[in-house]
Write a protein that holds these residues in place. Sequence first.
Motif, PDB file in Angstrom:
ATOM      1  N   GLN A   1     -15.386   7.814   8.672  1.00  0.00           N
ATOM      2  CA  GLN A   1     -14.503   7.978   9.827  1.00  0.00           C
ATOM      3  C   GLN A   1     -13.241   8.775   9.499  1.00  0.00           C
ATOM      4  O   GLN A   1     -12.333   8.862  10.322  1.00  0.00           O
ATOM      5  CB  GLN A   1     -14.125   6.606  10.399  1.00  0.00           C
ATOM      6  N   GLY A   2     -13.182   9.331   8.282  1.00  0.00           N
ATOM      7  CA  GLY A   2     -12.002  10.124   7.907  1.00  0.00           C
ATOM      8  C   GLY A   2     -10.707   9.360   8.030  1.00  0.00           C
ATOM      9  O   GLY A   2      -9.718   9.851   8.576  1.00  0.00           O
ATOM     10  N   LEU A   3     -10.692   8.134   7.526  1.00  0.00           N
ATOM     11  CA  LEU A   3      -9.505   7.281   7.680  1.00  0.00           C
ATOM     12  C   LEU A   3      -8.508   7.409   6.528  1.00  0.00           C
ATOM     13  O   LEU A   3      -7.424   6.830   6.581  1.00  0.00           O
ATOM     14  CB  LEU A   3      -9.933   5.810   7.801  1.00  0.00           C
ATOM     15  N   ALA A   4      -8.879   8.151   5.484  1.00  0.00           N
ATOM     16  CA  ALA A   4      -8.041   8.164   4.276  1.00  0.00           C
ATOM     17  C   ALA A   4      -6.669   8.773   4.540  1.00  0.00           C
ATOM     18  O   ALA A   4      -6.512   9.661   5.377  1.00  0.00           O
ATOM     19  CB  ALA A   4      -8.754   8.935   3.163  1.00  0.00           C
ATOM     20  N   ARG A   5      -5.688   8.280   3.829  1.00  0.00           N
ATOM     21  CA  ARG A   5      -4.316   8.808   3.873  1.00  0.00           C
ATOM     22  C   ARG A   5      -4.298  10.239   3.393  1.00  0.00           C
ATOM     23  O   ARG A   5      -4.905  10.552   2.357  1.00  0.00           O
ATOM     24  CB  ARG A   5      -3.491   8.009   2.864  1.00  0.00           C
ATOM     25  N   PRO A   6      -3.563  11.128   4.062  1.00  0.00           N
ATOM     26  CA  PRO A   6      -3.515  12.523   3.625  1.00  0.00           C
ATOM     27  C   PRO A   6      -2.812  12.685   2.275  1.00  0.00           C
ATOM     28  O   PRO A   6      -3.209  13.517   1.461  1.00  0.00           O
ATOM     29  CB  PRO A   6      -2.743  13.231   4.733  1.00  0.00           C
ATOM     30  N   GLU A   7      -1.752  11.930   2.022  1.00  0.00           N
ATOM     31  CA  GLU A   7      -1.156  12.019   0.676  1.00  0.00           C
ATOM     32  C   GLU A   7      -0.998  10.610   0.100  1.00  0.00           C
ATOM     33  O   GLU A   7      -1.098   9.616   0.825  1.00  0.00           O
ATOM     34  CB  GLU A   7       0.187  12.769   0.686  1.00  0.00           C
ATOM     35  N   HIS A   8      -0.755  10.551  -1.182  1.00  0.00           N
ATOM     36  CA  HIS A   8      -0.750   9.282  -1.893  1.00  0.00           C
ATOM     37  C   HIS A   8       0.371   8.354  -1.414  1.00  0.00           C
ATOM     38  O   HIS A   8       1.520   8.753  -1.339  1.00  0.00           O
ATOM     39  CB  HIS A   8      -0.589   9.544  -3.390  1.00  0.00           C
ATOM     40  N   GLY A   9      -0.003   7.134  -1.065  1.00  0.00           N
ATOM     41  CA  GLY A   9       0.984   6.111  -0.736  1.00  0.00           C
ATOM     42  C   GLY A   9       0.978   5.091  -1.856  1.00  0.00           C
ATOM     43  O   GLY A   9       1.673   5.242  -2.842  1.00  0.00           O
ATOM     44  N   GLY A  10       0.127   4.064  -1.702  1.00  0.00           N
ATOM     45  CA  GLY A  10      -0.028   3.091  -2.780  1.00  0.00           C
ATOM     46  C   GLY A  10       1.007   1.981  -2.756  1.00  0.00           C
ATOM     47  O   GLY A  10       1.165   1.256  -3.727  1.00  0.00           O
ATOM     48  N   ARG A  11       1.716   1.839  -1.609  1.00  0.00           N
ATOM     49  CA  ARG A  11       2.642   0.710  -1.491  1.00  0.00           C
ATOM     50  C   ARG A  11       1.853  -0.567  -1.191  1.00  0.00           C
ATOM     51  O   ARG A  11       0.825  -0.522  -0.509  1.00  0.00           O
ATOM     52  CB  ARG A  11       3.657   0.968  -0.375  1.00  0.00           C
ATOM     53  N   ARG A  12       2.349  -1.677  -1.691  1.00  0.00           N
ATOM     54  CA  ARG A  12       1.691  -2.965  -1.423  1.00  0.00           C
ATOM     55  C   ARG A  12       2.732  -3.987  -1.006  1.00  0.00           C
ATOM     56  O   ARG A  12       3.829  -3.998  -1.558  1.00  0.00           O
ATOM     57  CB  ARG A  12       0.981  -3.473  -2.678  1.00  0.00           C
ATOM     58  N   ALA A  13       2.365  -4.845  -0.056  1.00  0.00           N
ATOM     59  CA  ALA A  13       3.289  -5.907   0.364  1.00  0.00           C
ATOM     60  C   ALA A  13       2.486  -7.184   0.584  1.00  0.00           C
ATOM     61  O   ALA A  13       1.340  -7.144   1.035  1.00  0.00           O
ATOM     62  CB  ALA A  13       4.021  -5.505   1.642  1.00  0.00           C
ATOM     63  N   PHE A  14       3.108  -8.303   0.249  1.00  0.00           N
ATOM     64  CA  PHE A  14       2.424  -9.597   0.281  1.00  0.00           C
ATOM     65  C   PHE A  14       3.210 -10.584   1.135  1.00  0.00           C
ATOM     66  O   PHE A  14       4.416 -10.740   0.942  1.00  0.00           O
ATOM     67  CB  PHE A  14       2.284 -10.152  -1.141  1.00  0.00           C
ATOM     68  N   PHE A  15       2.512 -11.234   2.055  1.00  0.00           N
ATOM     69  CA  PHE A  15       3.123 -12.214   2.957  1.00  0.00           C
ATOM     70  C   PHE A  15       2.349 -13.530   2.892  1.00  0.00           C
ATOM     71  O   PHE A  15       1.115 -13.522   2.768  1.00  0.00           O
ATOM     72  CB  PHE A  15       3.102 -11.708   4.401  1.00  0.00           C
ATOM     73  N   VAL A  16       3.065 -14.633   3.006  1.00  0.00           N
ATOM     74  CA  VAL A  16       2.428 -15.953   3.066  1.00  0.00           C
ATOM     75  C   VAL A  16       3.133 -16.787   4.117  1.00  0.00           C
ATOM     76  O   VAL A  16       4.258 -16.456   4.523  1.00  0.00           O
ATOM     77  CB  VAL A  16       2.478 -16.697   1.706  1.00  0.00           C
ATOM     78  N   THR A  17       2.491 -17.887   4.549  1.00  0.00           N
ATOM     79  CA  THR A  17       3.090 -18.716   5.599  1.00  0.00           C
ATOM     80  C   THR A  17       3.762 -19.980   5.049  1.00  0.00           C
ATOM     81  O   THR A  17       4.531 -20.620   5.755  1.00  0.00           O
ATOM     82  CB  THR A  17       2.038 -19.099   6.660  1.00  0.00           C
ATOM     83  N   ASP A  18       3.462 -20.372   3.804  1.00  0.00           N
ATOM     84  CA  ASP A  18       4.193 -21.454   3.147  1.00  0.00           C
ATOM     85  C   ASP A  18       5.163 -20.803   2.152  1.00  0.00           C
ATOM     86  O   ASP A  18       5.138 -19.586   1.971  1.00  0.00           O
ATOM     87  CB  ASP A  18       3.210 -22.385   2.415  1.00  0.00           C
ATOM     88  N   VAL A  19       6.023 -21.593   1.503  1.00  0.00           N
ATOM     89  CA  VAL A  19       6.901 -20.978   0.501  1.00  0.00           C
ATOM     90  C   VAL A  19       6.037 -20.368  -0.596  1.00  0.00           C
ATOM     91  O   VAL A  19       4.970 -20.877  -0.924  1.00  0.00           O
ATOM     92  CB  VAL A  19       7.941 -21.972  -0.087  1.00  0.00           C
ATOM     93  N   PRO A  20       6.484 -19.230  -1.187  1.00  0.00           N
ATOM     94  CA  PRO A  20       5.575 -18.431  -2.011  1.00  0.00           C
ATOM     95  C   PRO A  20       5.297 -18.945  -3.418  1.00  0.00           C
ATOM     96  O   PRO A  20       4.405 -18.419  -4.084  1.00  0.00           O
ATOM     97  CB  PRO A  20       6.311 -17.073  -2.135  1.00  0.00           C
ATOM     98  N   THR A  21       5.980 -19.980  -3.900  1.00  0.00           N
ATOM     99  CA  THR A  21       5.922 -20.364  -5.316  1.00  0.00           C
ATOM    100  C   THR A  21       4.498 -20.482  -5.863  1.00  0.00           C
ATOM    101  O   THR A  21       4.146 -19.857  -6.867  1.00  0.00           O
ATOM    102  CB  THR A  21       6.635 -21.721  -5.524  1.00  0.00           C
ATOM    103  N   ARG A  22       3.697 -21.294  -5.185  1.00  0.00           N
ATOM    104  CA  ARG A  22       2.351 -21.550  -5.680  1.00  0.00           C
ATOM    105  C   ARG A  22       1.486 -20.289  -5.607  1.00  0.00           C
ATOM    106  O   ARG A  22       0.721 -19.992  -6.524  1.00  0.00           O
ATOM    107  CB  ARG A  22       1.736 -22.669  -4.830  1.00  0.00           C
ATOM    108  N   PHE A  23       1.631 -19.535  -4.506  1.00  0.00           N
ATOM    109  CA  PHE A  23       0.874 -18.294  -4.328  1.00  0.00           C
ATOM    110  C   PHE A  23       1.211 -17.300  -5.447  1.00  0.00           C
ATOM    111  O   PHE A  23       0.330 -16.637  -6.000  1.00  0.00           O
ATOM    112  CB  PHE A  23       1.209 -17.681  -2.967  1.00  0.00           C
ATOM    113  N   GLU A  24       2.499 -17.214  -5.788  1.00  0.00           N
ATOM    114  CA  GLU A  24       2.923 -16.290  -6.848  1.00  0.00           C
ATOM    115  C   GLU A  24       2.299 -16.681  -8.185  1.00  0.00           C
ATOM    116  O   GLU A  24       1.814 -15.826  -8.930  1.00  0.00           O
ATOM    117  CB  GLU A  24       4.447 -16.278  -6.950  1.00  0.00           C
TER     118      GLU A  24
END
Lengths: 264, 264
Positions: free
Chosen positions: A221-244
């Motif tokens: 489907q030609g969905l790829a980003r035209p230039e390099h991004g590579g950013r990442r972000a992480f979200f959780v719904t409880d406090v993050p301690t255990r997830f980290e």
Amino acid sequence: MLHRAIGIFDSGVGGLTVFKEIMHLLPGEDLLYLGDTARVPYGTKSAATVEQYALEAAAFLADQGVKLLVVACNTASAVALPALRERFQLPVIGVIEPGARRAARSLNHRIGVIGTEGTINSGRYREAIHALLPDAQVVAVPCPLFVPLAEEGWAEHEVARLTAQEYLQPLIAAQIDTLVLGCTHYPLLRNTLQQVLGPQVQLVDSAEETALRVAELFREQGLARPEHGGRRAFFVTDVPTRFERVGRAFLGDVLGPVKQVRIG
Amino acid sequence: MLHRAIGIFDSGVGGLTVFKEIMHLLPGEDLLYLGDTARVPYGTKSAATVEQYALEAAAFLADQGVKLLVVACNTASAVALPALRERFQLPVIGVIEPGARRAARSLNHRIGVIGTEGTINSGRYREAIHALLPDAQVVAVPCPLFVPLAEEGWAEHEVARLTAQEYLQPLIAAQIDTLVLGCTHYPLLRNTLQQVLGPQVQLVDSAEETALRVAELFREQGLARPEHGGRRAFFVTDVPTRFERVGRAFLGDVLGPVKQVRIG
């Protein structure tokens, strides 16, 4: 549009296995991950409740502006895909179709599936495999203790081996040659499962297959980003301690800051 | 006021052990039970999230009009009692003080406590025991696998015995004479725990102690119903199917219709 991120969600930390595989195959894409840790697990809850939680998780990611939604949770993939596809004007990929596609390469057409109660009771793996391989004998078994065992760090403990012997008995009796690991936590138990089943059984990790499906869709489907991004972000719904803490075992230093958000 | 019911809540089905003991001691009282099954378990979640969930569960019961609130969940008792007492103009009883009071009768002052991660990390049992018995040696160990083992019906399975041997090792080494079962599911594992610890160790079931404390409060404060009521009602936040199935193992035919409600 092409500059938008890929949104990935799971009930908790297990979906990071899917995140990791997508990151390796599509390193230039921005990735957003949401773990619904305040309401984990989904696997023991009703289809109606899991569907509602999945819609709320997806709405959060859609609000961030994503170009593709990956449901990195087997239970949510089993019960919520139709509702998600109806609600959001986005391609939505779950983990069940990709896993079933790989399993359908079974040589003796005897295929085992293990997962949570929610996933197994939905019958979705059985349906997806039969759609590709109508004469397949599918033996599907819920294994509720595998997630807590993996989270306890006991994946290779004698207790895990004994538990696997008990759960996998019907699969061994059916002489399966392929086993679908139908829960994102189960790859952590890979060594124990292989030891109990013997080397002749092929283990199918849905995370790898799902990432391959995402990469394929990007090409188609030609969905790829035209230039390099590579950013990442992480979200959780409880406090993050255990997830980290647990997340670092999956991702190492790739796991950046984790932010708590409210959804629903 | 005296005609009002007693409100009891837990994250899920385990609090029915407390419900059952209260029903036996105070058969004339009306009882309302709420299991927050859409968000179970509380034991692996943060104190902040558990406090919020406990306030929402208590608000539902307070809206029904209750004269006493019983927190039948060790994790919520460990982290949410101050917030509950501040928010609601009702007597609030948790399961930790009663369990600690019984444990403080230890002869050798070496006391073990087992519970969820949330309960053990809160340090509340240790505090409550030290308040009564300052020289007590308290060995507290989280046992995350016991709840899933009990829910799987494997309480007396070889896997449960092996798991108990591993978790209880530090308690055996410390030569405890008393073990607090600091989670409402653990009484289901009583036989296995006693077998691993030996007959000289006294097991303290918080459910029994909590019911005794409720009966004591009723006598002290004259809270008893003037005439016999004995109505019971059950509410859950996920669809009731699973709760009804597991709940019947706890309560038998006493478990009447279970109604799904939304809270929070």
